[in-house]
Write a protein that holds these residues in place. Structure first.
Motif, PDB file in Angstrom:
ATOM      1  N   ASN A  11       1.124  -1.161   0.176  1.00 43.14           N
ATOM      2  CA  ASN A  11      -0.103   0.103  -0.223  1.00 43.14           C
ATOM      3  C   ASN A  11       1.011   0.987  -0.001  1.00 43.14           C
ATOM      4  N   LEU A  12       1.881   1.344   0.596  1.00 40.99           N
ATOM      5  CA  LEU A  12       2.803   2.303   0.935  1.00 40.99           C
ATOM      6  C   LEU A  12       3.297   2.833  -0.246  1.00 40.99           C
ATOM      7  N   LEU A  13       3.324   1.891  -1.409  1.00 45.25           N
ATOM      8  CA  LEU A  13       4.496   2.164  -2.697  1.00 45.25           C
ATOM      9  C   LEU A  13       2.762   3.354  -3.737  1.00 45.25           C
ATOM     10  N   ASP A  14       1.941   3.406  -3.397  1.00 46.73           N
ATOM     11  CA  ASP A  14       1.055   4.662  -3.913  1.00 46.73           C
ATOM     12  C   ASP A  14       1.371   5.720  -3.484  1.00 46.73           C
ATOM     13  N   ALA A  15       1.527   6.603  -4.121  1.00 44.21           N
ATOM     14  CA  ALA A  15       1.806   8.168  -3.531  1.00 44.21           C
ATOM     15  C   ALA A  15       0.535   8.755  -2.531  1.00 44.21           C
ATOM     16  N   ASN A  16      -0.853   8.091  -3.266  1.00 44.59           N
ATOM     17  CA  ASN A  16      -2.120   9.030  -2.843  1.00 44.59           C
ATOM     18  C   ASN A  16      -1.924   8.262  -0.723  1.00 44.59           C
ATOM     19  N   VAL A  17      -1.593   6.901  -1.273  1.00 41.22           N
ATOM     20  CA  VAL A  17      -1.405   6.824   0.154  1.00 41.22           C
ATOM     21  C   VAL A  17      -0.525   7.390   1.561  1.00 41.22           C
ATOM     22  N   ARG A  18       0.745   7.199   0.463  1.00 43.74           N
ATOM     23  CA  ARG A  18       1.763   8.468   1.239  1.00 43.74           C
ATOM     24  C   ARG A  18       1.691   9.873   1.699  1.00 43.74           C
ATOM     25  N   ALA A  19       1.067  10.023   0.392  1.00 43.86           N
ATOM     26  CA  ALA A  19       0.978  11.951   1.161  1.00 43.86           C
ATOM     27  C   ALA A  19      -0.199  12.053   1.668  1.00 43.86           C
ATOM     28  N   MET A  20      -1.536  11.169   1.971  1.00 41.82           N
ATOM     29  CA  MET A  20      -2.262  11.787   3.083  1.00 41.82           C
ATOM     30  C   MET A  20      -1.928  11.242   4.279  1.00 41.82           C
ATOM     31  N   ALA A  21      -1.302  10.526   4.277  1.00 45.44           N
ATOM     32  CA  ALA A  21      -0.373   9.959   5.791  1.00 45.44           C
ATOM     33  C   ALA A  21       0.083  10.886   6.391  1.00 45.44           C
ATOM     34  N   ALA A  22       1.133  11.578   5.612  1.00 43.83           N
ATOM     35  CA  ALA A  22       1.942  12.733   5.968  1.00 43.83           C
ATOM     36  C   ALA A  22       1.261  13.559   6.772  1.00 43.83           C
TER      37      ALA A  22
END
Length: 519
Positions: free
Chosen positions: A237-248
Protein backbone atom coordinates in the motif's frame (compact mmCIF):
# COMPACT_ATOMS: atom_id res chain seq x y z
CA UNK A 1 -16.48 -10.65 5.05
CA UNK A 2 -16.91 -12.94 2.05
CA UNK A 3 -16.64 -11.29 -1.35
CA UNK A 4 -16.50 -12.50 -4.94
CA UNK A 5 -13.06 -12.23 -6.62
CA UNK A 6 -12.65 -10.37 -9.93
CA UNK A 7 -12.36 -12.13 -13.30
CA UNK A 8 -9.21 -14.14 -13.98
CA UNK A 9 -6.20 -12.20 -15.29
CA UNK A 10 -3.71 -13.13 -17.97
CA UNK A 11 -1.03 -11.72 -20.23
CA UNK A 12 2.23 -9.81 -19.83
CA UNK A 13 4.02 -10.20 -16.48
CA UNK A 14 3.85 -6.77 -14.90
CA UNK A 15 5.91 -8.10 -11.98
CA UNK A 16 8.91 -8.76 -14.24
CA UNK A 17 8.67 -5.23 -15.67
CA UNK A 18 8.58 -3.70 -12.17
CA UNK A 19 11.48 -5.79 -10.93
CA UNK A 20 13.53 -4.72 -13.93
CA UNK A 21 12.70 -1.07 -13.25
CA UNK A 22 13.79 -1.48 -9.63
CA UNK A 23 17.19 -2.80 -10.72
CA UNK A 24 17.64 0.11 -13.11
CA UNK A 25 16.57 2.54 -10.39
CA UNK A 26 19.14 1.15 -7.98
CA UNK A 27 21.91 1.63 -10.51
CA UNK A 28 20.78 5.16 -11.28
CA UNK A 29 20.75 5.95 -7.57
CA UNK A 30 24.48 5.25 -7.22
CA UNK A 31 25.29 7.82 -9.87
CA UNK A 32 22.95 10.37 -8.34
CA UNK A 33 24.78 10.06 -5.02
CA UNK A 34 28.07 10.86 -6.73
CA UNK A 35 29.77 7.57 -5.80
CA UNK A 36 32.49 6.06 -7.99
CA UNK A 37 31.38 3.91 -10.89
CA UNK A 38 32.36 0.21 -10.79
CA UNK A 39 35.71 -0.34 -12.48
CA UNK A 40 35.65 -2.21 -15.75
CA UNK A 41 39.10 -3.66 -15.04
CA UNK A 42 39.06 -4.44 -11.31
CA UNK A 43 36.78 -5.16 -8.39
CA UNK A 44 33.77 -2.80 -7.90
CA UNK A 45 34.46 0.11 -5.57
CA UNK A 46 32.62 0.09 -2.23
CA UNK A 47 29.85 2.67 -2.11
CA UNK A 48 28.33 3.68 1.24
CA UNK A 49 24.74 4.45 0.37
CA UNK A 50 22.38 6.53 2.47
CA UNK A 51 19.46 4.90 4.28
CA UNK A 52 16.23 5.02 2.27
CA UNK A 53 12.87 6.34 3.53
CA UNK A 54 10.71 5.51 0.52
CA UNK A 55 7.76 4.37 2.66
CA UNK A 56 7.03 7.88 3.92
CA UNK A 57 5.89 8.98 7.38
CA UNK A 58 2.68 8.66 9.38
CA UNK A 59 1.31 10.11 12.59
CA UNK A 60 -1.47 8.73 14.73
CA UNK A 61 -3.40 8.63 18.00
CA UNK A 62 -3.04 12.40 18.34
CA UNK A 63 -4.27 14.07 21.54
CA UNK A 64 -3.84 17.57 22.96
CA UNK A 65 -0.36 16.76 24.25
CA UNK A 66 0.88 13.70 22.41
CA UNK A 67 1.14 11.82 19.13
CA UNK A 68 2.80 8.77 17.58
CA UNK A 69 5.11 9.20 14.57
CA UNK A 70 5.97 6.23 12.32
CA UNK A 71 8.48 5.70 9.55
CA UNK A 72 10.65 2.96 8.05
CA UNK A 73 14.05 2.55 6.47
CA UNK A 74 15.88 -0.26 4.69
CA UNK A 75 18.56 -1.21 7.26
CA UNK A 76 19.39 -1.08 10.97
CA UNK A 77 19.51 2.60 11.90
CA UNK A 78 18.59 5.23 14.44
CA UNK A 79 15.28 6.97 13.71
CA UNK A 80 15.50 10.67 14.59
CA UNK A 81 12.39 12.84 14.88
CA UNK A 82 12.32 16.62 15.26
CA UNK A 83 9.18 18.71 15.86
CA UNK A 84 9.22 22.20 14.35
CA UNK A 85 6.75 25.05 13.82
CA UNK A 86 7.07 25.16 10.02
CA UNK A 87 8.24 22.65 7.44
CA UNK A 88 11.57 24.43 6.88
CA UNK A 89 12.09 25.82 10.37
CA UNK A 90 15.51 25.51 12.00
CA UNK A 91 14.08 26.10 15.46
CA UNK A 92 13.47 22.65 16.93
CA UNK A 93 10.75 22.31 19.59
CA UNK A 94 11.59 18.74 20.55
CA UNK A 95 13.72 15.75 19.56
CA UNK A 96 13.06 12.01 19.91
CA UNK A 97 14.87 8.90 18.72
CA UNK A 98 14.54 5.13 18.57
CA UNK A 99 16.71 2.37 17.12
CA UNK A 100 15.16 0.16 14.44
CA UNK A 101 16.28 -3.20 13.12
CA UNK A 102 15.09 -6.40 11.44
CA UNK A 103 12.91 -7.35 14.42
CA UNK A 104 10.42 -4.66 13.25
CA UNK A 105 11.30 -4.78 9.53
CA UNK A 106 13.31 -1.57 10.14
CA UNK A 107 10.11 0.31 10.98
CA UNK A 108 9.98 2.53 14.06
CA UNK A 109 7.56 4.55 16.15
CA UNK A 110 8.25 7.37 18.58
CA UNK A 111 5.75 8.70 21.11
CA UNK A 112 5.86 12.49 21.12
CA UNK A 113 4.78 14.12 24.37
CA UNK A 114 4.67 17.60 25.85
CA UNK A 115 3.18 19.04 22.64
CA UNK A 116 1.21 22.31 22.64
CA UNK A 117 -2.56 21.83 22.38
CA UNK A 118 -4.59 22.95 19.37
CA UNK A 119 -1.48 23.64 17.28
CA UNK A 120 -0.39 22.73 13.77
CA UNK A 121 3.07 21.16 13.98
CA UNK A 122 5.52 19.74 11.50
CA UNK A 123 7.84 16.83 12.19
CA UNK A 124 10.99 15.79 10.34
CA UNK A 125 12.12 12.18 10.25
CA UNK A 126 15.56 10.97 9.19
CA UNK A 127 17.57 7.82 9.79
CA UNK A 128 21.23 7.55 10.71
CA UNK A 129 23.13 4.36 9.85
CA UNK A 130 26.87 4.24 10.51
CA UNK A 131 27.22 7.97 10.05
CA UNK A 132 25.17 8.07 6.85
CA UNK A 133 22.01 10.18 7.14
CA UNK A 134 18.90 9.65 5.04
CA UNK A 135 17.09 12.46 3.34
CA UNK A 136 14.65 14.03 5.82
CA UNK A 137 10.94 13.38 5.30
CA UNK A 138 8.43 15.91 6.62
CA UNK A 139 4.95 15.29 8.04
CA UNK A 140 2.28 17.45 9.58
CA UNK A 141 -0.24 17.05 12.38
CA UNK A 142 -2.63 19.16 14.41
CA UNK A 143 -2.92 18.47 18.12
CA UNK A 144 -6.36 18.32 19.74
CA UNK A 145 -7.70 21.61 21.08
CA UNK A 146 -8.56 22.36 24.69
CA UNK A 147 -11.23 24.88 23.67
CA UNK A 148 -14.45 24.44 21.68
CA UNK A 149 -13.08 25.13 18.22
CA UNK A 150 -14.46 23.26 15.19
CA UNK A 151 -13.31 19.65 14.77
CA UNK A 152 -13.40 17.67 11.52
CA UNK A 153 -12.51 14.09 10.75
CA UNK A 154 -13.08 11.51 8.02
CA UNK A 155 -13.51 7.75 8.04
CA UNK A 156 -13.60 4.79 5.67
CA UNK A 157 -12.07 1.32 5.34
CA UNK A 158 -11.37 -1.63 3.04
CA UNK A 159 -8.22 -1.23 0.92
CA UNK A 160 -6.90 -3.38 -1.99
CA UNK A 161 -9.73 -5.89 -1.81
CA UNK A 162 -11.39 -8.10 -4.43
CA UNK A 163 -8.31 -7.97 -6.66
CA UNK A 164 -8.14 -4.21 -7.09
CA UNK A 165 -4.64 -2.98 -6.31
CA UNK A 166 -2.56 -0.02 -7.45
CA UNK A 167 -3.43 0.79 -11.07
CA UNK A 168 -1.06 3.47 -12.45
CA UNK A 169 -3.43 4.08 -15.37
CA UNK A 170 -6.18 5.31 -13.03
CA UNK A 171 -3.94 7.30 -10.72
CA UNK A 172 -3.47 4.67 -8.02
CA UNK A 173 -5.44 4.61 -4.77
CA UNK A 174 -7.21 7.92 -5.30
CA UNK A 175 -9.54 7.44 -2.33
CA UNK A 176 -6.65 8.51 -0.11
CA UNK A 177 -6.24 11.69 -2.13
CA UNK A 178 -9.96 12.38 -1.60
CA UNK A 179 -9.34 12.17 2.16
CA UNK A 180 -6.25 14.39 1.95
CA UNK A 181 -8.15 17.10 0.06
CA UNK A 182 -10.65 17.39 2.91
CA UNK A 183 -7.77 18.20 5.33
CA UNK A 184 -9.51 16.65 8.36
CA UNK A 185 -7.97 16.80 11.82
CA UNK A 186 -7.62 13.01 11.66
CA UNK A 187 -8.69 10.00 9.60
CA UNK A 188 -10.37 7.00 11.22
CA UNK A 189 -9.44 3.82 9.34
CA UNK A 190 -12.25 1.43 10.22
CA UNK A 191 -10.41 -1.77 9.33
CA UNK A 192 -9.33 -4.00 6.47
CA UNK A 193 -6.22 -1.87 6.08
CA UNK A 194 -4.93 -4.64 3.80
CA UNK A 195 -6.28 -7.79 2.18
CA UNK A 196 -3.75 -10.37 3.32
CA UNK A 197 -5.97 -13.11 1.87
CA UNK A 198 -6.51 -11.40 -1.51
CA UNK A 199 -3.71 -12.04 -4.02
CA UNK A 200 -3.51 -9.66 -6.96
CA UNK A 201 -3.26 -10.51 -10.63
CA UNK A 202 -1.45 -8.32 -13.11
CA UNK A 203 -4.32 -7.85 -15.56
CA UNK A 204 -8.06 -7.89 -14.99
CA UNK A 205 -10.40 -7.59 -17.99
CA UNK A 206 -13.36 -5.32 -17.12
CA UNK A 207 -16.91 -5.87 -18.42
CA UNK A 208 -16.43 -3.24 -21.13
CA UNK A 209 -13.34 -5.02 -22.44
CA UNK A 210 -10.80 -2.58 -21.04
CA UNK A 211 -7.98 -3.80 -18.81
CA UNK A 212 -7.23 -2.92 -15.21
CA UNK A 213 -3.47 -3.21 -14.57
CA UNK A 214 -2.27 -3.97 -11.06
CA UNK A 215 1.17 -3.25 -9.70
CA UNK A 216 2.10 -6.65 -8.20
CA UNK A 217 4.79 -7.62 -5.72
CA UNK A 218 5.82 -11.13 -4.64
CA UNK A 219 4.01 -10.73 -1.28
CA UNK A 220 0.78 -9.72 -3.05
CA UNK A 221 0.92 -12.73 -5.37
CA UNK A 222 -0.28 -15.23 -2.75
CA UNK A 223 -2.14 -15.35 0.54
CA UNK A 224 -0.03 -14.10 3.45
CA UNK A 225 1.28 -16.79 5.79
CA UNK A 226 4.77 -15.80 6.91
CA UNK A 227 5.49 -12.68 8.93
CA UNK A 228 7.30 -11.11 5.97
CA UNK A 229 4.33 -11.82 3.70
CA UNK A 230 2.05 -10.02 6.16
CA UNK A 231 4.51 -7.12 6.31
CA UNK A 232 4.53 -7.08 2.52
CA UNK A 233 0.80 -6.28 2.48
CA UNK A 234 1.53 -2.93 4.17
CA UNK A 235 4.66 -2.26 2.14
CA UNK A 236 2.51 -2.71 -0.95
CA UNK A 237 0.00 0.00 0.00
CA UNK A 238 2.88 2.38 0.77
CA UNK A 239 4.07 2.07 -2.83
CA UNK A 240 1.14 4.34 -3.68
CA UNK A 241 1.89 8.10 -3.67
CA UNK A 242 -1.72 8.90 -2.62
CA UNK A 243 -1.39 6.74 0.50
CA UNK A 244 1.93 8.32 1.47
CA UNK A 245 0.77 11.89 0.83
CA UNK A 246 -2.39 11.50 2.91
CA UNK A 247 -0.54 9.81 5.78
CA UNK A 248 2.05 12.62 5.86
CA UNK A 249 -0.65 15.29 6.19
CA UNK A 250 -3.50 13.64 8.12
CA UNK A 251 -3.05 11.81 11.45
CA UNK A 252 -4.54 8.32 11.61
CA UNK A 253 -6.62 6.37 14.09
CA UNK A 254 -6.46 2.78 12.92
CA UNK A 255 -8.53 -0.32 13.67
CA UNK A 256 -8.35 -3.79 12.22
CA UNK A 257 -10.97 -6.23 10.98
CA UNK A 258 -10.67 -9.65 9.34
CA UNK A 259 -8.61 -9.15 6.18
CA UNK A 260 -5.52 -8.08 8.07
CA UNK A 261 -5.34 -11.85 8.72
CA UNK A 262 -7.82 -13.85 6.62
CA UNK A 263 -11.49 -13.70 5.66
CA UNK A 264 -13.99 -13.95 8.53
CA UNK A 265 -11.41 -15.31 10.99
CA UNK A 266 -11.95 -16.00 14.68
CA UNK A 267 -9.62 -17.29 17.42
CA UNK A 268 -9.14 -21.04 17.41
CA UNK A 269 -10.25 -21.49 13.80
CA UNK A 270 -8.57 -24.08 11.57
CA UNK A 271 -8.75 -23.22 7.87
CA UNK A 272 -9.87 -25.58 5.13
CA UNK A 273 -8.78 -23.14 2.39
CA UNK A 274 -6.36 -25.07 0.15
CA UNK A 275 -4.41 -21.91 -0.68
CA UNK A 276 -2.89 -22.07 2.81
CA UNK A 277 -0.14 -24.36 4.07
CA UNK A 278 -0.39 -22.70 7.51
CA UNK A 279 -3.98 -23.37 8.53
CA UNK A 280 -3.87 -22.58 12.24
CA UNK A 281 -5.56 -19.18 12.43
CA UNK A 282 -4.02 -18.31 15.80
CA UNK A 283 -0.57 -18.55 14.20
CA UNK A 284 -1.67 -16.43 11.23
CA UNK A 285 -3.36 -13.90 13.53
CA UNK A 286 -0.22 -13.47 15.64
CA UNK A 287 1.82 -12.74 12.52
CA UNK A 288 -0.86 -10.49 11.04
CA UNK A 289 -1.20 -8.56 14.28
CA UNK A 290 2.57 -8.05 14.52
CA UNK A 291 2.68 -6.64 10.99
CA UNK A 292 -0.33 -4.42 11.74
CA UNK A 293 1.28 -2.95 14.86
CA UNK A 294 4.65 -2.54 13.13
CA UNK A 295 3.26 -0.69 10.11
CA UNK A 296 0.63 1.61 11.66
CA UNK A 297 0.99 4.56 14.08
CA UNK A 298 -0.87 2.68 16.79
CA UNK A 299 -0.09 3.93 20.29
CA UNK A 300 0.66 0.75 22.24
CA UNK A 301 -0.43 -2.73 21.18
CA UNK A 302 -4.15 -2.64 22.03
CA UNK A 303 -6.57 -2.06 19.16
CA UNK A 304 -9.35 -1.13 21.59
CA UNK A 305 -8.62 2.34 22.97
CA UNK A 306 -10.15 5.76 23.53
CA UNK A 307 -8.91 8.90 21.81
CA UNK A 308 -9.79 12.28 23.30
CA UNK A 309 -9.80 15.04 20.70
CA UNK A 310 -10.75 18.01 22.82
CA UNK A 311 -14.02 18.95 24.52
CA UNK A 312 -16.17 18.20 21.47
CA UNK A 313 -15.42 14.54 20.72
CA UNK A 314 -13.99 11.33 22.15
CA UNK A 315 -13.53 8.34 19.85
CA UNK A 316 -13.79 4.88 21.40
CA UNK A 317 -12.34 2.29 19.01
CA UNK A 318 -13.56 -1.31 19.28
CA UNK A 319 -11.75 -4.57 18.55
CA UNK A 320 -14.28 -7.09 17.25
CA UNK A 321 -11.66 -9.73 16.34
CA UNK A 322 -9.40 -10.58 19.26
CA UNK A 323 -12.03 -11.76 21.76
CA UNK A 324 -14.87 -13.07 19.60
CA UNK A 325 -16.28 -16.56 19.72
CA UNK A 326 -16.58 -18.83 16.69
CA UNK A 327 -18.82 -17.99 13.75
CA UNK A 328 -22.02 -19.99 14.32
CA UNK A 329 -25.68 -19.38 13.57
CA UNK A 330 -25.33 -16.68 16.26
CA UNK A 331 -28.46 -17.61 18.19
CA UNK A 332 -26.97 -18.86 21.48
CA UNK A 333 -28.54 -17.51 24.70
CA UNK A 334 -25.15 -17.64 26.49
CA UNK A 335 -21.67 -19.14 26.22
CA UNK A 336 -18.80 -18.65 23.73
CA UNK A 337 -21.24 -18.04 20.87
CA UNK A 338 -22.30 -14.73 22.43
CA UNK A 339 -18.82 -13.16 22.44
CA UNK A 340 -17.94 -10.31 20.11
CA UNK A 341 -16.29 -7.90 22.56
CA UNK A 342 -15.59 -10.20 25.50
CA UNK A 343 -16.28 -9.37 29.14
CA UNK A 344 -13.16 -7.28 29.79
CA UNK A 345 -13.51 -5.18 26.64
CA UNK A 346 -17.25 -4.74 27.17
CA UNK A 347 -16.64 -3.37 30.67
CA UNK A 348 -13.79 -1.15 29.48
CA UNK A 349 -15.76 0.33 26.57
CA UNK A 350 -18.76 1.01 28.79
CA UNK A 351 -16.51 2.76 31.31
CA UNK A 352 -14.78 4.83 28.62
CA UNK A 353 -18.12 6.05 27.29
CA UNK A 354 -19.61 6.68 30.75
CA UNK A 355 -16.62 8.71 31.94
CA UNK A 356 -16.16 10.71 28.73
CA UNK A 357 -16.60 14.45 29.25
CA UNK A 358 -16.72 15.19 25.54
CA UNK A 359 -19.92 16.49 24.00
CA UNK A 360 -19.98 13.69 21.39
CA UNK A 361 -18.94 10.08 21.90
CA UNK A 362 -18.08 8.27 18.66
CA UNK A 363 -18.00 4.48 18.78
CA UNK A 364 -15.62 3.37 16.01
CA UNK A 365 -16.77 -0.14 15.19
CA UNK A 366 -15.06 -2.35 12.63
CA UNK A 367 -18.43 -3.97 11.87
CA UNK A 368 -22.01 -2.60 11.73
CA UNK A 369 -24.60 -3.54 14.34
CA UNK A 370 -27.74 -4.39 12.39
CA UNK A 371 -26.48 -5.43 8.96
CA UNK A 372 -26.43 -9.18 8.35
CA UNK A 373 -22.95 -10.40 7.36
CA UNK A 374 -23.09 -14.15 6.71
CA UNK A 375 -20.19 -16.61 6.75
CA UNK A 376 -21.51 -19.34 4.48
CA UNK A 377 -25.09 -20.56 4.40
CA UNK A 378 -25.72 -20.83 8.15
CA UNK A 379 -22.97 -19.17 10.19
CA UNK A 380 -22.88 -15.45 10.82
CA UNK A 381 -19.75 -13.30 10.68
CA UNK A 382 -21.32 -10.16 12.12
CA UNK A 383 -23.23 -9.03 15.19
CA UNK A 384 -26.71 -9.46 13.70
CA UNK A 385 -28.13 -12.98 13.41
CA UNK A 386 -30.97 -12.44 10.90
CA UNK A 387 -33.56 -13.15 13.64
CA UNK A 388 -35.72 -10.04 14.29
CA UNK A 389 -36.68 -11.22 17.77
CA UNK A 390 -35.06 -10.53 21.13
CA UNK A 391 -31.25 -10.24 21.26
CA UNK A 392 -29.36 -13.53 21.01
CA UNK A 393 -25.82 -14.59 20.24
CA UNK A 394 -23.48 -11.64 19.76
CA UNK A 395 -26.40 -9.22 19.95
CA UNK A 396 -26.51 -9.86 23.71
CA UNK A 397 -23.25 -8.00 24.38
CA UNK A 398 -24.36 -5.03 22.28
CA UNK A 399 -27.70 -5.00 24.10
CA UNK A 400 -25.86 -4.93 27.45
CA UNK A 401 -23.70 -2.02 26.30
CA UNK A 402 -26.66 -0.01 24.99
CA UNK A 403 -28.63 -0.68 28.16
CA UNK A 404 -25.71 0.40 30.33
CA UNK A 405 -25.36 3.67 28.43
CA UNK A 406 -29.06 4.41 28.90
CA UNK A 407 -28.94 3.56 32.62
CA UNK A 408 -26.05 5.99 33.16
CA UNK A 409 -27.56 8.75 31.03
CA UNK A 410 -24.81 8.76 28.38
CA UNK A 411 -26.04 10.93 25.51
CA UNK A 412 -24.81 11.91 22.04
CA UNK A 413 -23.39 8.51 21.06
CA UNK A 414 -22.83 7.92 17.32
CA UNK A 415 -21.54 4.70 15.73
CA UNK A 416 -19.23 4.83 12.68
CA UNK A 417 -18.20 1.78 10.66
CA UNK A 418 -17.25 0.41 7.23
CA UNK A 419 -16.81 -3.33 6.32
CA UNK A 420 -19.79 -3.89 3.99
CA UNK A 421 -18.45 -1.97 0.96
CA UNK A 422 -21.19 0.60 0.51
CA UNK A 423 -22.38 3.70 2.33
CA UNK A 424 -25.51 4.14 4.44
CA UNK A 425 -27.16 6.05 7.27
CA UNK A 426 -29.14 3.98 9.81
CA UNK A 427 -31.29 5.25 12.67
CA UNK A 428 -31.93 2.81 15.55
CA UNK A 429 -34.92 3.31 17.84
CA UNK A 430 -36.55 1.27 20.64
CA UNK A 431 -39.93 2.24 19.15
CA UNK A 432 -39.21 -0.13 16.24
CA UNK A 433 -37.18 -2.72 18.15
CA UNK A 434 -37.90 -6.04 19.85
CA UNK A 435 -35.87 -4.80 22.82
CA UNK A 436 -36.52 -1.35 24.28
CA UNK A 437 -33.83 -0.81 26.91
CA UNK A 438 -31.70 1.68 24.96
CA UNK A 439 -31.80 5.25 23.69
CA UNK A 440 -32.15 6.03 19.95
CA UNK A 441 -28.86 6.44 18.10
CA UNK A 442 -27.35 6.78 14.62
CA UNK A 443 -24.97 4.47 12.80
CA UNK A 444 -23.17 5.65 9.66
CA UNK A 445 -21.45 3.25 7.27
CA UNK A 446 -18.93 4.26 4.62
CA UNK A 447 -16.47 2.36 2.44
CA UNK A 448 -14.73 0.96 0.56
CA UNK A 449 -11.86 3.36 0.06
CA UNK A 450 -10.16 1.17 -2.56
CA UNK A 451 -11.86 -2.19 -3.06
CA UNK A 452 -14.80 -3.85 -4.78
CA UNK A 453 -18.32 -2.65 -3.99
CA UNK A 454 -21.21 -4.74 -2.62
CA UNK A 455 -24.59 -4.35 -0.95
CA UNK A 456 -27.01 -3.34 0.18
CA UNK A 457 -27.09 -5.84 3.03
CA UNK A 458 -30.13 -7.19 4.86
CA UNK A 459 -31.05 -5.39 8.11
CA UNK A 460 -31.87 -7.32 11.29
CA UNK A 461 -34.78 -5.67 13.12
CA UNK A 462 -33.71 -6.52 16.70
CA UNK A 463 -32.55 -2.98 17.55
CA UNK A 464 -35.09 -1.23 15.36
CA UNK A 465 -32.88 0.08 12.53
CA UNK A 466 -34.29 2.16 9.70
CA UNK A 467 -32.41 2.87 6.48
CA UNK A 468 -32.41 6.63 5.99
CA UNK A 469 -29.99 6.51 3.06
CA UNK A 470 -27.84 4.00 1.19
CA UNK A 471 -25.73 3.99 -1.96
CA UNK A 472 -23.89 1.08 -3.58
CA UNK A 473 -21.71 0.65 -6.61
CA UNK A 474 -23.15 -0.10 -10.02
CA UNK A 475 -22.45 -3.85 -9.70
CA UNK A 476 -21.05 -6.35 -7.23
CA UNK A 477 -17.26 -6.21 -7.08
CA UNK A 478 -17.09 -3.06 -9.19
CA UNK A 479 -13.57 -1.69 -9.66
CA UNK A 480 -12.56 1.50 -7.80
CA UNK A 481 -13.64 4.71 -9.51
CA UNK A 482 -14.90 8.14 -8.45
CA UNK A 483 -18.50 6.98 -7.94
CA UNK A 484 -17.96 3.48 -6.53
CA UNK A 485 -15.76 4.32 -3.51
CA UNK A 486 -17.10 6.02 -0.38
CA UNK A 487 -15.96 7.86 2.72
CA UNK A 488 -17.59 9.77 5.55
CA UNK A 489 -16.80 13.29 6.70
CA UNK A 490 -17.75 14.70 10.11
CA UNK A 491 -17.71 18.33 11.23
CA UNK A 492 -18.59 19.40 14.76
CA UNK A 493 -19.36 23.10 15.09
CA UNK A 494 -17.57 24.66 18.03
CA UNK A 495 -20.31 27.18 18.80
CA UNK A 496 -23.51 25.13 18.46
CA UNK A 497 -22.06 21.65 19.01
CA UNK A 498 -24.01 20.38 15.97
CA UNK A 499 -22.42 17.32 14.36
CA UNK A 500 -22.76 17.26 10.58
CA UNK A 501 -22.16 13.86 8.98
CA UNK A 502 -21.65 13.71 5.22
CA UNK A 503 -21.52 10.53 3.18
CA UNK A 504 -19.39 11.14 0.08
CA UNK A 505 -17.97 9.41 -2.95
CA UNK A 506 -14.28 9.90 -3.63
CA UNK A 507 -15.10 12.10 -6.62
CA UNK A 508 -16.05 14.77 -4.09
CA UNK A 509 -19.85 14.54 -4.29
CA UNK A 510 -21.86 14.78 -1.06
CA UNK A 511 -24.44 11.98 -1.36
CA UNK A 512 -26.19 12.46 1.99
CA UNK A 513 -25.98 14.83 4.94
CA UNK A 514 -27.33 14.54 8.47
CA UNK A 515 -27.19 17.32 11.06
CA UNK A 516 -27.30 16.02 14.64
CA UNK A 517 -28.16 18.40 17.45
CA UNK A 518 -26.59 17.43 20.78
CA UNK A 519 -28.78 16.56 23.72
Amino acid sequence: MSHTPPPAASGLSRRRLLQGAAVLGAGAGLGALGGPAPSALGAPALVRSRPEVRWGVQSGDVTARSAVVWSKTDRPARMLVEVVATADSRRVRGRWQVDVGPDTDHAGKVHLDGLPAGTELFYRVRFDADGQDSEPVVGRLRTAPRDRRDVTFAWSGDVAGQGWGINPDSGGMTGFEAVRRLQPDFFLHSGDNVYADGPLQERVVLPDGSVWRNVVTPEKSKVAETLDEFRGQYRYNLLDANVRAMAAEVPLLVQWDDHEVTNNWYPGEVLTDERYTVRDVDTLAARGRQAFTEYTPLGGDRVQRALSYGPLVDVVALDLRTHRGPNTENLAPDGPGTRILGEDQLARVSRQLRTSRALWKVVASDMPIGLVVPDGEVAQEGIANRDPGSPAGRELEIARLLSDLKRHGVRNVVWLTADVHYTAAHHYSPERASTTDFDPFWEFVSGPLHAGTFGPSELDATFGPRVVFSRTGARAGEEPNDSSQFLGHVRIDGDSGVMTVELRDIGGRVLHRTDLTPA
